[in-house]
Design a protein around this motif. Sequence first.
Motif, PDB file in Angstrom:
ATOM      1  N   ALA A  38       3.874  19.738 -17.906  1.00 16.37           N
ATOM      2  CA  ALA A  38       3.463  20.396 -19.164  1.00 16.37           C
ATOM      3  C   ALA A  38       3.545  19.438 -20.337  1.00 16.37           C
ATOM      4  O   ALA A  38       2.657  19.393 -21.194  1.00 16.37           O
ATOM      5  N   SER A  39       4.626  18.673 -20.440  1.00 17.37           N
ATOM      6  CA  SER A  39       4.801  17.710 -21.522  1.00 17.37           C
ATOM      7  C   SER A  39       4.693  16.304 -20.944  1.00 17.37           C
ATOM      8  O   SER A  39       5.380  15.972 -19.976  1.00 17.37           O
ATOM      9  N   LEU A  40       3.849  15.488 -21.536  1.00 15.04           N
ATOM     10  CA  LEU A  40       3.604  14.131 -21.037  1.00 15.04           C
ATOM     11  C   LEU A  40       4.701  13.203 -21.525  1.00 15.04           C
ATOM     12  O   LEU A  40       4.875  13.012 -22.744  1.00 15.04           O
ATOM     13  N   ARG A  41       5.442  12.619 -20.593  1.00 12.65           N
ATOM     14  CA  ARG A  41       6.528  11.694 -20.933  1.00 12.65           C
ATOM     15  C   ARG A  41       5.954  10.282 -21.045  1.00 12.65           C
ATOM     16  O   ARG A  41       5.620   9.655 -20.037  1.00 12.65           O
ATOM     17  N   ILE A  42       5.852   9.805 -22.258  1.00 12.69           N
ATOM     18  CA  ILE A  42       5.232   8.494 -22.502  1.00 12.69           C
ATOM     19  C   ILE A  42       6.079   7.368 -21.916  1.00 12.69           C
ATOM     20  O   ILE A  42       5.565   6.408 -21.336  1.00 12.69           O
ATOM     21  N   ASP A  43       7.430   7.493 -22.063  1.00 14.70           N
ATOM     22  CA  ASP A  43       8.291   6.428 -21.538  1.00 14.70           C
ATOM     23  C   ASP A  43       8.187   6.327 -20.024  1.00 14.70           C
ATOM     24  O   ASP A  43       8.154   5.232 -19.447  1.00 14.70           O
ATOM     25  N   ALA A  44       8.097   7.487 -19.356  1.00 16.52           N
ATOM     26  CA  ALA A  44       7.956   7.452 -17.901  1.00 16.52           C
ATOM     27  C   ALA A  44       6.611   6.879 -17.484  1.00 16.52           C
ATOM     28  O   ALA A  44       6.509   6.139 -16.504  1.00 16.52           O
ATOM     29  N   VAL A  45       5.556   7.209 -18.246  1.00 15.42           N
ATOM     30  CA  VAL A  45       4.228   6.666 -17.952  1.00 15.42           C
ATOM     31  C   VAL A  45       4.230   5.152 -18.111  1.00 15.42           C
ATOM     32  O   VAL A  45       3.699   4.407 -17.280  1.00 15.42           O
ATOM     33  N   LYS A  46       4.832   4.660 -19.205  1.00 16.91           N
ATOM     34  CA  LYS A  46       4.883   3.205 -19.423  1.00 16.91           C
ATOM     35  C   LYS A  46       5.671   2.514 -18.321  1.00 16.91           C
ATOM     36  O   LYS A  46       5.269   1.458 -17.817  1.00 16.91           O
ATOM     37  N   ALA A  47       6.798   3.095 -17.957  1.00 20.99           N
ATOM     38  CA  ALA A  47       7.599   2.480 -16.891  1.00 20.99           C
ATOM     39  C   ALA A  47       6.827   2.455 -15.579  1.00 20.99           C
ATOM     40  O   ALA A  47       6.848   1.461 -14.833  1.00 20.99           O
ATOM     41  N   LEU A  48       6.106   3.544 -15.286  1.00 22.69           N
ATOM     42  CA  LEU A  48       5.324   3.590 -14.050  1.00 22.69           C
ATOM     43  C   LEU A  48       4.189   2.568 -14.076  1.00 22.69           C
ATOM     44  O   LEU A  48       3.909   1.898 -13.074  1.00 22.69           O
ATOM     45  N   GLN A  49       3.529   2.428 -15.221  1.00 24.00           N
ATOM     46  CA  GLN A  49       2.461   1.431 -15.332  1.00 24.00           C
ATOM     47  C   GLN A  49       3.002   0.016 -15.189  1.00 24.00           C
ATOM     48  O   GLN A  49       2.358  -0.850 -14.581  1.00 24.00           O
ATOM     49  N   GLN A  50       4.173  -0.231 -15.753  1.00 28.31           N
ATOM     50  CA  GLN A  50       4.776  -1.560 -15.602  1.00 28.31           C
ATOM     51  C   GLN A  50       5.121  -1.841 -14.139  1.00 28.31           C
ATOM     52  O   GLN A  50       4.935  -2.961 -13.651  1.00 28.31           O
ATOM     53  N   ARG A  51       5.605  -0.824 -13.431  1.00 28.83           N
ATOM     54  CA  ARG A  51       5.871  -1.007 -12.005  1.00 28.83           C
ATOM     55  C   ARG A  51       4.583  -1.296 -11.239  1.00 28.83           C
ATOM     56  O   ARG A  51       4.552  -2.128 -10.325  1.00 28.83           O
ATOM     57  N   TRP A  52       3.507  -0.608 -11.611  1.00 25.05           N
ATOM     58  CA  TRP A  52       2.220  -0.853 -10.938  1.00 25.05           C
ATOM     59  C   TRP A  52       1.731  -2.275 -11.202  1.00 25.05           C
ATOM     60  O   TRP A  52       1.265  -2.962 -10.293  1.00 25.05           O
ATOM     61  N   GLN A  53       1.822  -2.697 -12.470  1.00 28.06           N
ATOM     62  CA  GLN A  53       1.361  -4.051 -12.799  1.00 28.06           C
ATOM     63  C   GLN A  53       2.198  -5.104 -12.071  1.00 28.06           C
ATOM     64  O   GLN A  53       1.674  -6.110 -11.582  1.00 28.06           O
ATOM     65  N   LEU A 100       0.829  -1.211   0.000  1.00 29.40           N
ATOM     66  CA  LEU A 100       0.000   0.000   0.000  1.00 29.40           C
ATOM     67  C   LEU A 100       0.861   1.258   0.000  1.00 29.40           C
ATOM     68  O   LEU A 100       0.557   2.234  -0.706  1.00 29.40           O
ATOM     69  N   ASP A 101       1.947   1.252   0.776  1.00 28.94           N
ATOM     70  CA  ASP A 101       2.839   2.411   0.787  1.00 28.94           C
ATOM     71  C   ASP A 101       3.479   2.623  -0.580  1.00 28.94           C
ATOM     72  O   ASP A 101       3.560   3.765  -1.074  1.00 28.94           O
ATOM     73  N   ARG A 102       3.926   1.542  -1.190  1.00 32.69           N
ATOM     74  CA  ARG A 102       4.536   1.683  -2.517  1.00 32.69           C
ATOM     75  C   ARG A 102       3.521   2.161  -3.553  1.00 32.69           C
ATOM     76  O   ARG A 102       3.826   2.994  -4.403  1.00 32.69           O
ATOM     77  N   ARG A 103       2.327   1.657  -3.489  1.00 32.01           N
ATOM     78  CA  ARG A 103       1.314   2.085  -4.461  1.00 32.01           C
ATOM     79  C   ARG A 103       0.922   3.546  -4.241  1.00 32.01           C
ATOM     80  O   ARG A 103       0.655   4.272  -5.202  1.00 32.01           O
ATOM     81  N   GLN A 104       0.869   3.974  -2.975  1.00 32.45           N
ATOM     82  CA  GLN A 104       0.542   5.373  -2.727  1.00 32.45           C
ATOM     83  C   GLN A 104       1.634   6.279  -3.285  1.00 32.45           C
ATOM     84  O   GLN A 104       1.349   7.357  -3.829  1.00 32.45           O
ATOM     85  N   ALA A 105       2.897   5.834  -3.169  1.00 27.63           N
ATOM     86  CA  ALA A 105       3.990   6.604  -3.756  1.00 27.63           C
ATOM     87  C   ALA A 105       3.865   6.668  -5.281  1.00 27.63           C
ATOM     88  O   ALA A 105       4.104   7.715  -5.896  1.00 27.63           O
ATOM     89  N   MET A 106       3.492   5.566  -5.915  1.00 25.71           N
ATOM     90  CA  MET A 106       3.304   5.577  -7.371  1.00 25.71           C
ATOM     91  C   MET A 106       2.116   6.443  -7.769  1.00 25.71           C
ATOM     92  O   MET A 106       2.124   7.072  -8.833  1.00 25.71           O
ATOM     93  N   ILE A 107       1.068   6.511  -6.929  1.00 24.19           N
ATOM     94  CA  ILE A 107      -0.057   7.405  -7.225  1.00 24.19           C
ATOM     95  C   ILE A 107       0.400   8.854  -7.204  1.00 24.19           C
ATOM     96  O   ILE A 107       0.035   9.662  -8.077  1.00 24.19           O
ATOM     97  N   ASN A 108       1.219   9.223  -6.228  1.00 18.02           N
ATOM     98  CA  ASN A 108       1.751  10.579  -6.182  1.00 18.02           C
ATOM     99  C   ASN A 108       2.633  10.869  -7.383  1.00 18.02           C
ATOM    100  O   ASN A 108       2.592  11.962  -7.962  1.00 18.02           O
ATOM    101  N   GLU A 109       3.425   9.873  -7.783  1.00 14.11           N
ATOM    102  CA  GLU A 109       4.279  10.049  -8.954  1.00 14.11           C
ATOM    103  C   GLU A 109       3.444  10.204 -10.223  1.00 14.11           C
ATOM    104  O   GLU A 109       3.771  11.010 -11.099  1.00 14.11           O
ATOM    105  N   ALA A 110       2.341   9.443 -10.325  1.00 16.92           N
ATOM    106  CA  ALA A 110       1.457   9.585 -11.490  1.00 16.92           C
ATOM    107  C   ALA A 110       0.809  10.967 -11.515  1.00 16.92           C
ATOM    108  O   ALA A 110       0.625  11.561 -12.589  1.00 16.92           O
ATOM    109  N   ALA A 111       0.451  11.498 -10.333  1.00 18.25           N
ATOM    110  CA  ALA A 111      -0.124  12.840 -10.292  1.00 18.25           C
ATOM    111  C   ALA A 111       0.885  13.872 -10.779  1.00 18.25           C
ATOM    112  O   ALA A 111       0.534  14.818 -11.504  1.00 18.25           O
ATOM    113  N   GLU A 112       2.171  13.706 -10.409  1.00 21.54           N
ATOM    114  CA  GLU A 112       3.189  14.644 -10.885  1.00 21.54           C
ATOM    115  C   GLU A 112       3.385  14.548 -12.391  1.00 21.54           C
ATOM    116  O   GLU A 112       3.521  15.557 -13.078  1.00 21.54           O
ATOM    117  N   LEU A 113       3.390  13.299 -12.923  1.00 21.78           N
ATOM    118  CA  LEU A 113       3.539  13.137 -14.380  1.00 21.78           C
ATOM    119  C   LEU A 113       2.352  13.737 -15.121  1.00 21.78           C
ATOM    120  O   LEU A 113       2.514  14.372 -16.166  1.00 21.78           O
TER     121      LEU A 113
END
Length: 902
Positions: free
Chosen positions: A527-542, A510-523
């Motif tokens: 201003a510019s959406l980083r697709i590679d960072a989004v994919k990496a974050l989604q892979q970490r979530w999965q 739960l702590d790790r997922r809450q940290a990833m939620i905060n990171e997703a909010a920052e992404l």
Amino acid sequence: MSDAPEAAPTPAKASEPHPLDALTGGAFSAATSGERASRIREWLATQPAQDQLQEVFKELSARDKGAARAVRERLDEIKRIQGQEAIAAEWADKAEKLLSATRLSIADALAWQRDAAKAGAPLSREPLSVLKTQIADRVKVIEDLQHRVQVQRETAVLLAQRIEVLSTKPFRDAETALEGLTADVNRWQEHAAELTSDASWTSVEARFPPMLETSGSQLLAVWDAFKSALSQTVAAAASADAPLPTVPVWADEIRAARGLPTEAEAAAKVTQEAAKPKVDPEVRKKAQAMVREALAKLQTETGEGHGKASIGAAAALRAVLKTQGRFVDGELEQQVNAALIAAGELEGWQRWSADQLREELVNRAEALLKRPEGQELGGRKMQETLRQLREQWKQSDQGAPANHALWKRFDEACNTAHKVVEAWLDKVRAEAAEHRGARVALIEELKAWAQEHLASQDWKALSRGLHQFSERWRNGGHVSEKVFAELQPLWKQAFGEASRPLETAQKQSLDRRQAMINEAAELGASASLRIDAVKALQQRWQAEAQSVPLDRKREQKLWDAFRKPIDEAFQRKSADRDRQSAQMSARDKAVLDAAKALEAANASGDAQAIRTAMDALEAAIRQQSAEAAEAAGAQAVAQASAPAAEAAADEASQQSASEPSQDGGEAEGEAKPAAASRPARPVIAVRGDDRPGANRPAPAAQGAARGPRQGDRGDRGARDGRGGDRGDRMGRGDGRFSRDGRDRSDGPRAPRLGDSAFRAQREAMDHAQNALRKLAAQAHGESLNRLLAAWEGRDAEQLPTVQELGKVQPGVRAAWAQALGSGARPDVDGNALLRLEIAADVPTPADQIAARRAYQLQLLTRRNDPSPQETWGKDVAAVLSGASDEATARRLQNALKVLLRK
């Protein structure tokens, strides 16, 4: 097929005969799914072995799931039969243990049949059907014994009543009936002995043996007393000196025969002779006062209608009369008699009303035993009904005197009906004990399981195991509240210890997922959406979600919170792209119209129309690219010439100011070389690419002008429309791009296609190429069928043309036609067929594998002979010169499917 493009991809290799065709009757080589299913059903009718069924199902399920369904059903049926056999063996063992026991409980026998049916045991098949019949017969014998015990008890009561009735009659009648009564008593004893000597006597309920023993002892006691009194009476009748019998009726009969007065007459005579003594007036007055007091109480209770109290008052008055009645005068005696009569009437009316209610209760109790089949009451319902009936009987006894005859009937009916309750209670107790033992065993199993998986990191397996234990506890069966209160804390403690590692891991997750939620909010807020960072974050979530499971609702809430900012960012990006694509250029419209025309040609199924539409789409892309390149070049020249003209004008003005005497034309002539010597200002154009996953190219080098790229969306060189785009995005392609993404070409860059136009032309090209491949395969199959038909009919005119056959040389086709025109040989050249299969690299039938291996060994010794790949045309002519049959035609067809495409 002669006008087919050379760039068309080679289709996949044709299907080959499967090794299991010989086993299944050619099911794998069948042309249609229906024929394949029919052959599979015919094969299943031969009752194949289980290993063959599994092998065929494994291969066939990947090809035709519809035909494999019948094989799967047969495998499921075999598994079900094997499972039923194991269950049948288990319950047969239990039944044999029941039958071999010295004492068989009816409740255990009924429970065996019920539990076996719940477990799915095949009770209708042997050996369970035989064991079920044996158990039913054994239970029937036991129930018959119990019924016979009850009959014997009733018979003993009737015999005792007969003996008592005979004792009230003349002893001559008793003497006459002695012989028949003796036979009946002896017969009763024989029947009782038969019951106790039966092999199943030990299995009857515990209350029946004492019942039979008590009935026998009572009957024998009455019988012995009767025989003794009768023999004494006969002796007294024969001799006047013999003593009189103890039976009053028979003693009076003997006295009458001897001429003596009876006992009643002697008592009356003594009473008459007794004279009443004189009574003291004080004693008489005291006795009358006691009688009046009891009389007043009786009159009061009778007047108020208290039935039970009036009965007690009447009994008290009668008790007083027994001791003080001789002192009562005539007037008081009349009052007493009137009061007793009134109390008797009240008692009689209340007795009658109470008896009416009791009769109804007796009928209801007896009706419980006479309910039709299928409507019997269950154990709990029967228990509640009997409790209500007994409570109502108690209420009826409170206001009226008891009726022992009705009570006996009511009690017997209730006791008989209570057998259902007893059987149900025994069953409930047995089930409760079984459930308690199962729950205790489950707690111990959970503790052992927790110790075994203490160091495990497979959180999914732990979660599944805990869920299974929880379900087993929930379905563990009913136990009493006391037992549940005893076991529930033990279960909670064991379950808490077993789930503690998983709970710790879930908390960390739960702590790790809450940290990833905060990171997703920052992404999402950037201003510019980083697709590679989004994919990496989604892979970490999965990865986190797959490694540590959570509660479904909680996990869904976390996932919604994680994806919300990213979805909002993509929605903003999609909205911007839609706004940009709404302003479609003329070039995009032209490409879209050409793509739609190509889709229409794809739907028509005409190969020539598809190629024409493809050429038109490519022309539209090239034309727009050329126009864009020309416009970009003109703009670049204009931008380069403007600074040069300005510089020339500046120098001319300076020279004219410094040398006013010189001619203006000379100054102009000197300004041109100066302007040409200055370097042109470079025009740097950077193409922006906002597609997901695209890399942004670095700015172009100084002095390098950009030209149209062959792989750009504006100029698609390849028909599939993919190569250029990939080179554009990834910095790779045909070698015109440097490592930093800069274009090495000198031409101007063409404008980029819109997203909708790009996707439309790419999909249209893909669909067109697929359609052409399908049409080519269809034409190839039709040509091959015509070739086989020409061979079967020996008609060279039906042979397809060279263009229809594909890459077959005219000389080869002529040889084939000549082979068909000549007379058919009686047999086919087997080596020619083997050479064809070797050249095409297709399987050979099972019966020809040895011949193929031998022929391949021969080919290895002929090094200078041409290979089968070089002579397959002559080999086909050799095969066509022979007679056609189904097996040979199938082998030739499989080989030509491959060879005509090479």
